[in-house]
Every structure is written in structure tokens, then in C-alpha cells.
Design an enzyme around this catalytic site. Structure first.
Site, mmCIF file in Angstrom:
data_model
loop_
_atom_site.group_PDB
_atom_site.id
_atom_site.type_symbol
_atom_site.label_atom_id
_atom_site.label_comp_id
_atom_site.label_asym_id
_atom_site.label_seq_id
_atom_site.Cartn_x
_atom_site.Cartn_y
_atom_site.Cartn_z
ATOM 1 N N THR A 92 20.786 -18.527 64.739
ATOM 2 C CA THR A 92 19.485 -19.157 64.961
ATOM 3 C C THR A 92 19.686 -20.626 65.287
ATOM 4 O O THR A 92 20.602 -21.262 64.761
ATOM 5 C CB THR A 92 18.620 -19.025 63.701
ATOM 6 O OG1 THR A 92 18.388 -17.627 63.436
ATOM 7 C CG2 THR A 92 17.287 -19.731 63.857
ATOM 8 N N SER A 103 18.964 -24.079 68.375
ATOM 9 C CA SER A 103 18.916 -24.418 69.798
ATOM 10 C C SER A 103 20.220 -24.101 70.531
ATOM 11 O O SER A 103 20.195 -23.689 71.692
ATOM 12 C CB SER A 103 18.573 -25.904 69.963
ATOM 13 O OG SER A 103 19.543 -26.718 69.320
ATOM 14 N N ASP A 106 27.033 -18.351 65.863
ATOM 15 C CA ASP A 106 25.943 -19.130 65.292
ATOM 16 C C ASP A 106 26.261 -20.612 65.432
ATOM 17 O O ASP A 106 27.405 -20.996 65.692
ATOM 18 C CB ASP A 106 25.749 -18.760 63.817
ATOM 19 C CG ASP A 106 24.341 -19.028 63.310
ATOM 20 O OD1 ASP A 106 23.577 -19.720 63.998
ATOM 21 O OD2 ASP A 106 24.010 -18.541 62.202
ATOM 22 N N GLY A 107 25.254 -21.438 65.247
ATOM 23 C CA GLY A 107 25.436 -22.883 65.313
ATOM 24 C C GLY A 107 25.666 -23.470 63.938
ATOM 25 O O GLY A 107 25.869 -22.752 62.950
ATOM 26 N N ASP A 157 24.567 -27.288 61.542
ATOM 27 C CA ASP A 157 23.981 -28.629 61.498
ATOM 28 C C ASP A 157 25.060 -29.679 61.295
ATOM 29 O O ASP A 157 24.937 -30.811 61.764
ATOM 30 C CB ASP A 157 22.934 -28.699 60.386
ATOM 31 C CG ASP A 157 21.785 -27.740 60.654
ATOM 32 O OD1 ASP A 157 21.118 -27.891 61.690
ATOM 33 O OD2 ASP A 157 21.567 -26.826 59.843
ATOM 34 N N LYS A 182 24.423 -25.399 57.125
ATOM 35 C CA LYS A 182 23.483 -24.693 57.974
ATOM 36 C C LYS A 182 22.137 -24.601 57.263
ATOM 37 O O LYS A 182 22.050 -24.818 56.063
ATOM 38 C CB LYS A 182 24.005 -23.286 58.316
ATOM 39 C CG LYS A 182 25.224 -23.317 59.240
ATOM 40 C CD LYS A 182 25.762 -21.929 59.548
ATOM 41 C CE LYS A 182 24.721 -20.985 60.068
ATOM 42 N NZ LYS A 182 24.012 -21.503 61.263
ATOM 43 N N GLY A 183 21.114 -24.282 58.018
ATOM 44 C CA GLY A 183 19.791 -24.099 57.434
ATOM 45 C C GLY A 183 18.744 -25.054 57.954
ATOM 46 O O GLY A 183 17.616 -25.041 57.493
ATOM 47 N N GLY A 195 17.212 -24.838 60.599
ATOM 48 C CA GLY A 195 16.143 -24.015 61.163
ATOM 49 C C GLY A 195 15.483 -23.117 60.135
ATOM 50 O O GLY A 195 14.567 -22.354 60.472
ATOM 51 N N GLU A 206 21.304 -15.938 57.862
ATOM 52 C CA GLU A 206 22.512 -16.318 58.597
ATOM 53 C C GLU A 206 23.760 -16.027 57.775
ATOM 54 O O GLU A 206 24.755 -15.517 58.300
ATOM 55 C CB GLU A 206 22.464 -17.798 58.969
ATOM 56 C CG GLU A 206 21.475 -18.108 60.075
ATOM 57 C CD GLU A 206 21.289 -19.602 60.304
ATOM 58 O OE1 GLU A 206 20.876 -19.973 61.413
ATOM 59 O OE2 GLU A 206 21.541 -20.394 59.371
#
Length: 237
Positions: free
Chosen positions: A28, A30, A83-84, A86, A96-97, A99, A105
Site C-alpha cells: 500500500t 504511493s 511494498d514501500g 516510510d 511502515k504504516g 498509509g 502489510e
């Protein structure tokens, strides 16, 4: 190159690791959205894959692109998740998180044989923590939960404001699972492993945004090229 172009470069490099017949986890955010777009074009050209999404937003995007979708109940073992992040450091520890999808995830990533992280160079840091650490928590006993988080985090050297994530309309942000997000502004996390273990002791915390020992490879796009951190050879990936 623009940041958007860097995200596309990382996404397209990750696509080279996708093989016909794979069962994929779709992250999840951009940057991952760029990967899903690229995967959709490959599927339209005949690539055979089956995917599981980590959020309702990714599910909708993939379905619109005609990507075959499943669930973890139907397809509980995945070959690869893309996955991306942060933030990520040189040891492939992630925050992560951002979003709000950290719980799903982490479930999808750990159900996968491998995880590839895609990001632009701005996400690479020496020490995690400048990006507030998200925690997915239950509503019941929120004040008590936040107090315990604060106390246990302080024990491992992490202090800072802990805020309930809010939406633009002033209402609390809710995850796809209906939970709240607490954003922990710790500044620097000198020992992510210790903090991860401490947060697991708090009953009201469903999951935290530290991904440790989960990612196998990071694909980092910078203006001067794409850098791979981690298991680069085919024996490990």
C-alpha cells in the site's frame, strides 16, 4: 529526476523479480501504486500471476487494472510481496504504516517467501524514527494503552508525543480493520529490536510499524541510479 519518476524507477526494477505463475502480495502507498500500475500492464500483456492486497485501496486499484486477485484465506502462502516503506535503514529495518495499513502489510509480508521494499532515496536513513512510528491499537482503554506505550518506550530510550491519527474532518482515522492509529514521535530509535519487543507487551497494541527481519531486498531509486540493498543474487531471491 522528480520524486514521482524515482518511484516509477524503483517499481519497474522490482517488476523484474516477478515470474509467471507467482503468488504476489501487493503493498500500500504511493510507490507501491506505481508497481501495481506496471504489473497491470504486464498482466494485460499476458503475465500470469495471482495477487493478495494489503488494503482496500490497493484491492480497488488492482481490480480496475484486471489483475487476478485472491485473499490470504484462499491463498495463504505467497511467493513474493512488494511494498514501500516510510523509512528504512542499512539493515533493512523498516518503519511502515504511514498509509494506515501496517497490520495487513505485516500479515501479508510474513505470509510471503520474500519481501522486496521499493522506495525513493529520501526514505533511506541512518537511524529510524524521524518518521513517527505508527501503532495500530484498539479503541477500548486507549488512554491506558497510550500510557503503557509511553512508559515501556521510555524504558528503551524512546520518548516523545504519542498522537491519535486524525482525518481532515477532525474525526479519528480508522484502518481497514476498524482500528485506531497512534503515531509515536520518538525522533530517533537507537534500538529498534528492543522497542519492538517492548511494544509487544502492550495488550492494546495490535501491531506496530517496525518491520524487522522481514524484508529481503530494498530497491532504492536515486537520481544517479537504482541501488539494491540486501539479497541481490538469485540464490537468495
Amino acid at each position: 529526476m522528480t520524486q514521482d519518476a524515482l518511484k516509477v524507477a524503483a517499481a519497474e526494477r522490482a517488476l523484474t523479480f516477478v515470474e509467471p505463475g507467482m503468488r504476489l502480495g501487493l503493498g500500500t502507498g504511493s510507490t507501491t501504486a506505481k508497481f501495481v500500475d506496471a504489473l497491470g500492464r504486464k498482466v494485460a500483456a499476458g503475465l500470469d500471476v495471482l495477487c493478495v492486497a494489503t488494503s482496500e485501496a490497493t484491492q480497488m486499484q488492482a481490480e480496475k487494472l484486471g489483475i487476478p486477485m485472491s485473499t490470504l484465506d484462499e491463498t495463504p502462502f505467497l511467493d513474493l510481496t512488494v511494498d514501500g516503506a516510510d523509512e528504512l535503514d542499512g539493515e533493512l529495518r523498516l518503519i511502515k504504516g504511514g498509509g494506515g495499513a501496517l497490520l495487513r502489510e505485516k500479515i501479508v509480508a510474513t505470509a510471503s517467501g520474500r519481501m522486496i521494499v521499493i522506495a525513493d532515496a529520501s526514505k533511506k536513513v541512518d537511524t529510524l524514527g524521524a518518521f513517527p512510528l505508527p501503532l495500530e491499537v484498539v479503541t477500548f482503554g486507549l488512554t491506558a494503552t497510550r500510557n503503557m506505550i509511553s512508559a515501556l518506550a521510555a524504558d528503551v530510550g524512546c520518548e516523545g508525543e504519542i498522537k491519535v491519527r486524525m482525518q481532515a474532518d477532525g474525526s479519528p482515522f480508522r484502518t481497514d480493520s476498524g482500528n485506531l492509529i497512534l503515531d509515536c514521535h520518538f525522533g530517533q530509535i537507537e534500538d529498534p529490536e528492543e522497542l519492538d519487543e517492548a511494544l509487544k507487551l502492550v495488550p492494546g497494541v495490535i501491531e506496530n510499524g517496525l518491520f524487522i527481519g522481514i524484508a529481503d531486498l530494498a530497491i532504492i531509486a536515486a537520481p544517479d541510479g537504482v541501488l539494491l540493498i540486501g539479497a541481490e543474487d538469485d540464490d537468495l531471491l
